[in-house]
Scaffold this active site. Structure first.
Site, mmCIF file in Angstrom:
data_model
loop_
_atom_site.group_PDB
_atom_site.id
_atom_site.type_symbol
_atom_site.label_atom_id
_atom_site.label_comp_id
_atom_site.label_asym_id
_atom_site.label_seq_id
_atom_site.Cartn_x
_atom_site.Cartn_y
_atom_site.Cartn_z
ATOM 1 N N GLY A 89 19.948 4.052 30.175
ATOM 2 C CA GLY A 89 21.288 3.674 29.721
ATOM 3 C C GLY A 89 22.270 4.545 30.486
ATOM 4 N N SER A 122 14.570 5.880 33.803
ATOM 5 C CA SER A 122 15.949 5.859 34.301
ATOM 6 C C SER A 122 16.730 7.085 33.795
ATOM 7 C CB SER A 122 16.597 4.529 33.899
ATOM 8 O OG SER A 122 17.809 4.321 34.577
ATOM 9 N N ALA A 123 17.732 6.935 32.954
ATOM 10 C CA ALA A 123 18.454 8.096 32.411
ATOM 11 C C ALA A 123 17.504 9.075 31.724
ATOM 12 C CB ALA A 123 19.535 7.636 31.438
ATOM 13 N N HIS A 159 16.246 4.309 40.332
ATOM 14 C CA HIS A 159 16.827 3.081 40.930
ATOM 15 C C HIS A 159 17.203 3.346 42.393
ATOM 16 C CE1 HIS A 159 17.630 1.109 36.941
ATOM 17 N NE2 HIS A 159 17.908 2.324 36.531
ATOM 18 N N GLU A 195 12.972 1.233 42.351
ATOM 19 C CA GLU A 195 12.632 0.440 41.161
ATOM 20 C C GLU A 195 11.188 -0.046 41.272
ATOM 21 O OE1 GLU A 195 15.606 -2.548 40.520
ATOM 22 O OE2 GLU A 195 17.044 -1.058 39.791
HETATM 23 CA CA LIG Z 1 21.934 4.017 33.928
#
Ligand SMILES: [Ca+2]
Ligand SMILES: [Ca+2]
Lengths: 238, 238
Positions: A89, A122-123, A159, A195
């Site tokens: 997020g 991700s985060a 990413h 990714e």
């Molecule tokens: Ca993000």
């Protein structure tokens, strides 16, 4: 004792949530006999909905999941967790909330001293590293520091994106941004995790998982590509 | 008294440095009889080289340029400047240095009280607004706050980029990132300024310049497109 699975991103194009890394998650958690995972939804605004998505995915893999935002005490929840999964997020919102809830040092202690398995996506991967200085996210809120949980002594750019040779956009490429980070002295290596890629850390052994190469940036050096299954343990000793 | 020219980006694809906005800069500065511009190169690491690039471009437009990094006192340089131009690069590095050099409030005072013309490009545009919370840059250094010079009471997203319908990349789109910013209460409007666009502010009148539409995001509302030359003065009264 350290057991980490750091995932670039939760969903790849055309796939379902955590589908591309389901096998790796299953293996990673089963090896430690984990039955129930503590989920941290702080990176997204709608925590109930996010927790439902995560619960569905983990139940399909054969694990129970509880979200930390439904627990009376987040610190206590981390203290007694079998394993933790921090979802993606906005990285700034995530890190700020981890500090607001006073769980940064508790997670670090549980992972590095008790060997509690840590999964980030991700985060959730950014906050597992030394700092969030190589996130792609917008600084929508101001955290008390960019220092993160620090489970590894380097940075990750999730990413990770190669320059598009056909683009007419003039904003900095990802590589340029990372090189700007390295203009300052004493900046740690940055792992560009494309990714579909994951990093598995077990004690002092670091392995690249997934079908793609990863790109490692070190201050003052040309970036280097590493193929799938590479041993990247040297990142712990930089 | 306020006179601002806030440029999305300094170079458009295939063009030279500040070429696409040279006419607007000339008009903007000539109107105030400016002869010499004070340049702020803090967003890039190599300040000498950056100052040379800026000097060449401004001399071509008919203006002298001095870089603040060659002045004995940055505060004094701002105090006596005829006009200021803050160039792009990394927004976090730029804002941190503006605070380190103690010139945030001096620039604000000169612009809002004395009517000193202010030109910003990219990161230089971000720091002219209320905060840097809608920059696209990586948080490579930690500034003491995300609050910026505050010459206008809204945010700008420079290099605004529409979603690419053919992309397989799963990172958040620019629009998603801005919507995440607006999930928090009391967040100001965000002007998505595409490459090639500029915002001209004269006292309480705000005009969109350049050949493209701009996209305005307000909390709880659908984004709205505004054509070139639109009067966007309502952004000052939100
Ligand atoms: Ca993000
Ligand atoms: Ca920039």
């Amino acid at each position: 004792m350290r057991k980490l699975l750091l995932i670039s991103n939760s969903t790849i194009h055309g796939g379902g949530y955590l589908e591309h890394c389901a096998e790796q998650i299953k293996q990673f958690l089963s090896k430690s006999n984990v039955k129930q995972v503590l989920f941290v939804p702080y990176a997204l605004h709608d925590r109930d909905n996010y927790a439902l998505t995560a619960k569905t995915a983990f139940e399909k893999m054969g694990f129970e999941l509880e979200s930390i935002h439904t627990q009376p005490s987040p610190v206590e929840a981390v203290h007694k967790a079998e394993a933790v999964f921090i979802g993606g997020g906005n990285t700034f919102r995530l890190l700020k909330t981890l500090y607001d809830e006073n769980i940064v040092s508790e997670i670090r202690k549980r992972v590095l001293e008790d060997g509690m398995p840590y999964i980030g996506s991700s985060a959730g991967t950014n906050v597992g590293t030394i700092s969030i200085s190589t996130t792609n996210d917008m600084p929508i809120v101001y955290p008390p520091t960019f220092k993160a949980i620090g489970l590894v002594p380097f940075n990750i750019n999730p990413h990770y994106l190669d320059p598009d040779p056909n683009s007419k956009h003039m904003g900095e490429t990802r590589e340029t941004r990372i090189k700007q980070f390295h203009e300052a002295e004493d900046t740690p290596p940055v792992l560009g995790l494309r990714e579909g890629s994951m990093l598995h850390v077990e004690d002092d052994r670091v392995t690249l998982l997934g079908p793609l190469h990863a790109r490692i940036f070190q201050r003052g050096q040309e970036p280097v590509e590493y193929p799938p299954d590479s041993d990247l343990s040297f990142l712990l000793r930089h």
